[in-house]
Write a protein that holds these residues in place. Structure first.
Motif, PDB file in Angstrom:
ATOM      1  N   ALA A 106     -18.133 -13.136 117.598  1.00  0.00           N
ATOM      2  CA  ALA A 106     -17.725 -14.418 117.012  1.00  0.00           C
ATOM      3  C   ALA A 106     -17.380 -14.263 115.539  1.00  0.00           C
ATOM      4  N   VAL A 107     -18.116 -13.405 114.830  1.00  0.00           N
ATOM      5  CA  VAL A 107     -17.805 -13.149 113.421  1.00  0.00           C
ATOM      6  C   VAL A 107     -16.421 -12.512 113.304  1.00  0.00           C
ATOM      7  N   GLN A 108     -16.127 -11.549 114.179  1.00  0.00           N
ATOM      8  CA  GLN A 108     -14.817 -10.909 114.141  1.00  0.00           C
ATOM      9  C   GLN A 108     -13.696 -11.895 114.440  1.00  0.00           C
ATOM     10  N   GLN A 109     -13.953 -12.857 115.319  1.00  0.00           N
ATOM     11  CA  GLN A 109     -12.916 -13.801 115.719  1.00  0.00           C
ATOM     12  C   GLN A 109     -12.682 -14.881 114.677  1.00  0.00           C
ATOM     13  N   HIS A 110     -13.755 -15.390 114.087  1.00  0.00           N
ATOM     14  CA  HIS A 110     -13.627 -16.561 113.214  1.00  0.00           C
ATOM     15  C   HIS A 110     -13.849 -16.264 111.731  1.00  0.00           C
ATOM     16  N   PHE A 111     -14.434 -15.110 111.428  1.00  0.00           N
ATOM     17  CA  PHE A 111     -14.703 -14.756 110.031  1.00  0.00           C
ATOM     18  C   PHE A 111     -14.228 -13.320 109.770  1.00  0.00           C
ATOM     19  N   ALA A 112     -12.946 -13.106 109.998  1.00  0.00           N
ATOM     20  CA  ALA A 112     -12.380 -11.752 109.885  1.00  0.00           C
ATOM     21  C   ALA A 112     -12.637 -11.113 108.520  1.00  0.00           C
ATOM     22  N   PRO A 113     -12.509 -11.844 107.395  1.00  0.00           N
ATOM     23  CA  PRO A 113     -12.799 -11.202 106.100  1.00  0.00           C
ATOM     24  C   PRO A 113     -14.231 -10.695 105.995  1.00  0.00           C
ATOM     25  N   LEU A 114     -15.181 -11.394 106.604  1.00  0.00           N
ATOM     26  CA  LEU A 114     -16.572 -10.941 106.567  1.00  0.00           C
ATOM     27  C   LEU A 114     -16.786  -9.752 107.499  1.00  0.00           C
ATOM     28  N   ALA A 115     -16.156  -9.783 108.679  1.00  0.00           N
ATOM     29  CA  ALA A 115     -16.342  -8.706 109.642  1.00  0.00           C
ATOM     30  C   ALA A 115     -15.877  -7.368 109.070  1.00  0.00           C
ATOM     31  N   SER A 116     -14.840  -7.401 108.242  1.00  0.00           N
ATOM     32  CA  SER A 116     -14.330  -6.151 107.673  1.00  0.00           C
ATOM     33  C   SER A 116     -15.294  -5.538 106.662  1.00  0.00           C
ATOM     34  N   MET A 117     -16.272  -6.306 106.194  1.00  0.00           N
ATOM     35  CA  MET A 117     -17.220  -5.812 105.200  1.00  0.00           C
ATOM     36  C   MET A 117     -18.442  -5.141 105.833  1.00  0.00           C
ATOM     37  N   PHE A 118     -18.598  -5.258 107.156  1.00  0.00           N
ATOM     38  CA  PHE A 118     -19.813  -4.750 107.796  1.00  0.00           C
ATOM     39  C   PHE A 118     -19.652  -3.348 108.372  1.00  0.00           C
TER      40      PHE A 118
END
Length: 440
Positions: A180-192
């Protein structure tokens, strides 16, 4: 052959049913205003201040042997409080209120009483009415939910012993939340740095994870539609095409993209409501706290998307539709309005998803979720009220979508709406089957 004259069109004058005769009448017309004359200037300036008040001034008579009796009845009608109906010989029936009047008698005018009447139009008072700003209420509720979600996550993780967390079990449990993070919060997912990095942040830096979500969602504060527009919409283009009535043809829709994106958010909210059971209390608590944080973050984001859905302006129907050939050269331009059925469906689905999430919340967070649920429901109801409803229409024979749109709406450019809404295989052949079309 009889000819109707202007005298035949005159009405018998009366007030509150008491008849009288009118000799002359006048009523102001035009604009009232102020004439400005300036020193050493030859050209004056007249400032218009609105229409003149229609004060009816009438010279009326009661004549006959019983003139005194009829005079007293008319005086009683004139002195009664409140509005009354005036039958004006030249202007017709109207509701008026009585102003200063004068009755006079003259010995030389035996058998007659003269009235100088001053009557004012009885117009209904227009008081300012308050209307709830459902958009601001939704933004405020989503902000409160964000604060509550971050506090709930911190409180839950403070009770977790990181040394007892099973990393493999945690990884398996939060994989859905990370999707869900990858789908809706792409800028955050790239930081993990993938799911493994997400798990390491949960175990080693929960406050950092909390701060990332708080900063990301707090930076938009109800302005997610501008973000949505700048990135060209979401991936749900097939659903998006049927979420709006094509009154307009703008490149960035006010409803299609946000409605489709919000529907995807609802699916994610349901998918991460609970996490798979894992061995170890600390592992399970950390997984559920993370899933709750991501779920709340998706709820905050979808409420901000909903808040940015505008209430459509009232669309006046086209009195006379231009010819089809003219529409091909110069298409009709109309403001875009939502399809009420799609908005109401989203409202009901989102209401059910928020209610399901609130069942596992503590008292304080339950209150924050309830406020969001009510605010989102009220705003979506207001948006739906400004849209158009769908009706079932069955063509008598197979027609091209262009012709059907012209016959139904007087607007051939809405052929694409017919095709997309009903998933017509070929726009040249709309089958004579029940179709879903906008009511207007």
């Amino acid at each position: 052959m009889s000819t109707t004259t202007w005298r035949d069109s005159l009405l018998p004058a009366s007030f509150r049913g008491i008849p009288f005769v009118i000799e002359q009448t006048s009523v102001p017309a035009g604009q009232r205003g102020q004439l400005h004359e300036f020193v050493q200037r030859d050209e004056p300036f007249y400032e218009q201040l609105g229409k003149q008040a229609q004060v009816h001034k009438l010279t009326a008579y009661v004549i006959g042997a019983d003139c005194f009796e009829r005079r007293d009845k008319l005086l009683e009608a004139l002195e009664a409080p409140g509005p009354g109906e005036l039958v004006h010989p030249w202007l017709g029936r109207m509701s008026v209120k009585v102003g200063p009047c004068e009755v006079s008698h003259d010995r030389r005018e035996g058998g007659m009483a003269r009235f100088e009447l001053e009557l004012y139009p009885d117009l209904p008072r227009k008081f300012p009415s308050a209307r709830a700003n459902t958009r601001q209420q939704t933004v405020k509720a989503s902000s409160g939910l964000l604060d509550s979600a971050l506090g709930r996550y911190s409180a839950a993780m403070s009770k977790v012993d990181a040394a007892r967390i099973n990393l493999i079990g945690l990884r398996n449990s939060v994989s859905g939340a990370f999707a869900a993070v990858q789908q809706h919060f792409a800028p955050l997912a790239s930081m993990f740095n993938g799911l493994s990095g997400f798990v390491l942040d949960i175990v080693g830096a929960p406050d950092s994870l909390r701060g990332l979500f708080g900063s990301y969602l707090g930076s938009f504060g109800g302005g997610l539609f501008s973000l949505f527009s700048s990135r060209g919409g979401s991936s749900g283009s097939s659903h998006r095409a049927s979420s709006v009535s094509s009154y307009g043809d703008s490149s960035i829709s006010n409803y299609r993209g946000p409605l489709s994106d919000a529907s995807q958010h609802v699916e994610s909210i349901r998918a991460i409501d609970t996490v798979p059971q894992v061995s170890g209390a600390d592992t399970g608590a950390a997984a559920q706290a993370t899933a709750n944080l991501v779920q709340d973050a998706v709820l905050v984001q979808v409420s901000q998307l909903v808040a940015d859905l505008p209430v459509a302006p009232k669309v006046e129907p086209v009195a006379t539709a231009p010819a089809l050939a003219q529409q091909l050269v110069q298409p009709i331009e109309r403001p875009e309005v939502p399809v009420a059925d799609d908005v109401l469906q989203l409202r009901d689905e989102l209401d059910a998803a928020i209610w399901q999430a609130s069942l596992k919340a503590d008292h304080a967070h339950y209150q924050a979720l309830t406020e969001v649920r009510h605010a989102v429901g009220a705003h979506l109801t207001a948006v739906a009220a400004s849209g158009v409803r769908l009706v079932d229409v069955t063509p008598a024979q197979s027609l091209p979508a262009l012709v059907l749109a012209y016959q139904r709406f007087g607007d051939a450019t809405r052929a694409g709406e017919v095709v997309q809404r009903n998933r017509i295989r070929h726009p040249g052949f709309v089958p004579p089957l029940p179709l879903k079309l906008a009511q207007e």
